[in-house]
Structures are given as structure tokens and as C-alpha cells.
Write an enzyme that holds these catalytic residues in place. Structure first.
Site, PDB file in Angstrom:
ATOM      1  N   LYS A 120       0.835  -1.203   0.000  1.00  0.00           N
ATOM      2  CA  LYS A 120       0.000   0.000   0.000  1.00  0.00           C
ATOM      3  C   LYS A 120       0.879   1.267   0.000  1.00  0.00           C
ATOM      4  O   LYS A 120       0.662   2.187  -0.780  1.00  0.00           O
ATOM      5  CB  LYS A 120      -0.928  -0.007   1.223  1.00  0.00           C
ATOM      6  CG  LYS A 120      -1.893   1.178   1.220  1.00  0.00           C
ATOM      7  CD  LYS A 120      -2.826   1.120   2.390  1.00  0.00           C
ATOM      8  CE  LYS A 120      -2.072   1.295   3.673  1.00  0.00           C
ATOM      9  NZ  LYS A 120      -2.469   2.350   4.544  1.00  0.00           N
ATOM     10  N   ASP A 138      -6.534   1.495   0.954  1.00  0.00           N
ATOM     11  CA  ASP A 138      -6.585   1.583   2.413  1.00  0.00           C
ATOM     12  C   ASP A 138      -8.015   1.242   2.851  1.00  0.00           C
ATOM     13  O   ASP A 138      -8.858   0.851   2.043  1.00  0.00           O
ATOM     14  CB  ASP A 138      -6.151   2.978   2.895  1.00  0.00           C
ATOM     15  CG  ASP A 138      -7.193   4.041   2.573  1.00  0.00           C
ATOM     16  OD1 ASP A 138      -8.121   3.757   1.777  1.00  0.00           O
ATOM     17  OD2 ASP A 138      -7.102   5.141   3.130  1.00  0.00           O
TER      18      ASP A 138
END
Ligand code: SF4
Length: 214
Positions: A120, A138
Site C-alpha cells: 500500500k 486503504d
């Protein structure tokens, strides 16, 4: 969400916010990496509060390394998980200095080799710093993608793959910012503000609520 509505969905988000940006404060690619690394499971507000002080004395990998893990830790105590994050940031700076001349590499593999940097974070850096059309999934993006039906998936990797397929090309570079901001301020976890949502007509959840009210 009907596939043909993805275009109008993003056009609506773009109209409201033509140049979306991260809410993390940074003034260089190195500071962006450090801020994103520190932001895991913490609010951007708490990270900005700490990094204003931290970056004032350590704006480069070399200076952050010289500060030492204890020196970093002392300055980020307002951020959750600060002990581990200080260790990770310090070690990441060591690698940046030793292997990359203090610069942030533009490669997923090299970014993910830094402690505290996962898929991420690498996606955020590749997108925000280098303009690549990556999708950093997220908690907000995961929720919005599933709730709206834009890019459903059981886990972040599945949602990332679905987004890369479903987001029209013209919106790919900024899509992750629009989705995060929409999730943070409108499509909130516990109580989405559907009544005032600009993309309601394209959203599976919004349309099903409308049908129940008819
Ligand atoms: S209509 Fe509701 S569920 Fe759908 S995107 Fe808007 S806020 Fe989220």
C-alpha cells in the site's frame, strides 16, 4: 455499480475536487515516504503534527539516519505505534543512504524492501511522487469500492486489481485520492452521508436505499 457508470462517478468526484491531493504534509519525495510510513493506523492530522517538528531537523535520509532511532522516537510520540515506526524509519533511511545514495527509488521492489513499507505504501509513493496510476487500497478505498459496487473484492489486493480494471484511464492517476477523500468525508464507515452524496445515483448502496424508500 454498472460498469458504464464508472466514468460519470469519477467525473462527478473530479468536478467537486479537480486537483485532489494527499492530506499528509511533505515537501520532498523522501518526506512523503517518511510520512506515509508513519501514517499506518494513525490519522494524517497526528502524523502532520509530529512531522512538522521532525522534518524541520531531518528533511533528508542522511539527516534522519543521523538522528538515530531514539531521536526519531522522541519526536513522534504522538503517533500510534511510534516505537516500531521509529525503528522502521531509521532502518529505511540506512538502506536509502547505503543502496540508493539517499534518494527514493522509483521501483516497487526497491520500495517494498524498505522496513515498514508494504504494497500500500509503495503504491502511494509510486502514485503521488512519480505519477504512476497505482491504487493504494486503504480502509476507505476498500469500503467505498465495495459499497458502491465500483470494484468489489474480498481483500485489498482483489480490490486493487478490480480498480485497475474498472477505473477509466483518464481518472487512474487521481482515483485513489478521490476515493480516500470520499470515504473519509462522505462515505464514512459507520454512517455514510448518502442523503448528501453527489455520486449516489451511481452507487449500489445509494440506489438500493432509494428503492426501499419508494
Ligand atoms: S450513496 Fe452512500 S454508500 Fe453510496 S457512495 Fe454515497 S455515501 Fe457511500
Amino acid at each position: 455499480m454498472k460498469p458504464q457508470d464508472a466514468e460519470a462517478f469519477f467525473a462527478t468526484l473530479r468536478e467537486a475536487n479537480p486537483q485532489p491531493a494527499s492530506e499528509l504534509e511533505y515537501s520532498s519525495v523522501f518526506e512523503l515516504v517518511a510520512a506515509v510510513l508513519l501514517s499506518a493506523q494513525a490519522t494524517d492530522v497526528s502524523v502532520n503534527k509530529a512531522t512538522r517538528r521532525l522534518f524541520a531537523i531531518a528533511p533528508t535520509a542522511q539527516k534522519m539516519l543521523a538522528l538515530g532511532a531514539a531521536g526519531i522516537e522522541a519526536r513522534i510520540k504522538t503517533i500510534g505505534l511510534y516505537r516500531n515506526k521509529a525503528k522502521h524509519l531509521h532502518e529505511a533511511c540506512r538502506i536509502l543512504v547505503e543502496r540508493h545514495g539517499g534518494q527514493v527509488p522509483r521501483s516497487r521492489e526497491a520500495l517494498e524492501a524498505l522496513p515498514g513499507v508494504g504494497r500500500k505504501t509503495a503504491n502511494v509513493v509510486l502514485n503521488v511522487a512519480f505519477g504512476e496510476p497505482t491504487m493504494a487500497v486503504d480502509t476507505h478505498i476498500f469500503r467505498v469500492a465495495n459499497r458502491t459496487g465500483l470494484a468489489p473484492g474480498r481483500n485489498p489486493l482483489a480490490v486493487e486489481a478490480a480498480l485497475l480494471e474498472r477505473v477509466p484511464e483518464a481518472y487512474r492517476v487521481d482515483a485513489h485520492h478521490w476515493l480516500i477523500l470520499h470515504g473519509r468525508y462522505v462515505c464514512q464507515a459507520r454512517a455514510p452521508l448518502c442523503a448528501e452524496c453527489a455520486v449516489r445515483r451511481y452507487c449500489d448502496h445509494g440506489r438500493s436505499t432509494d428503492r426501499h424508500l419508494q
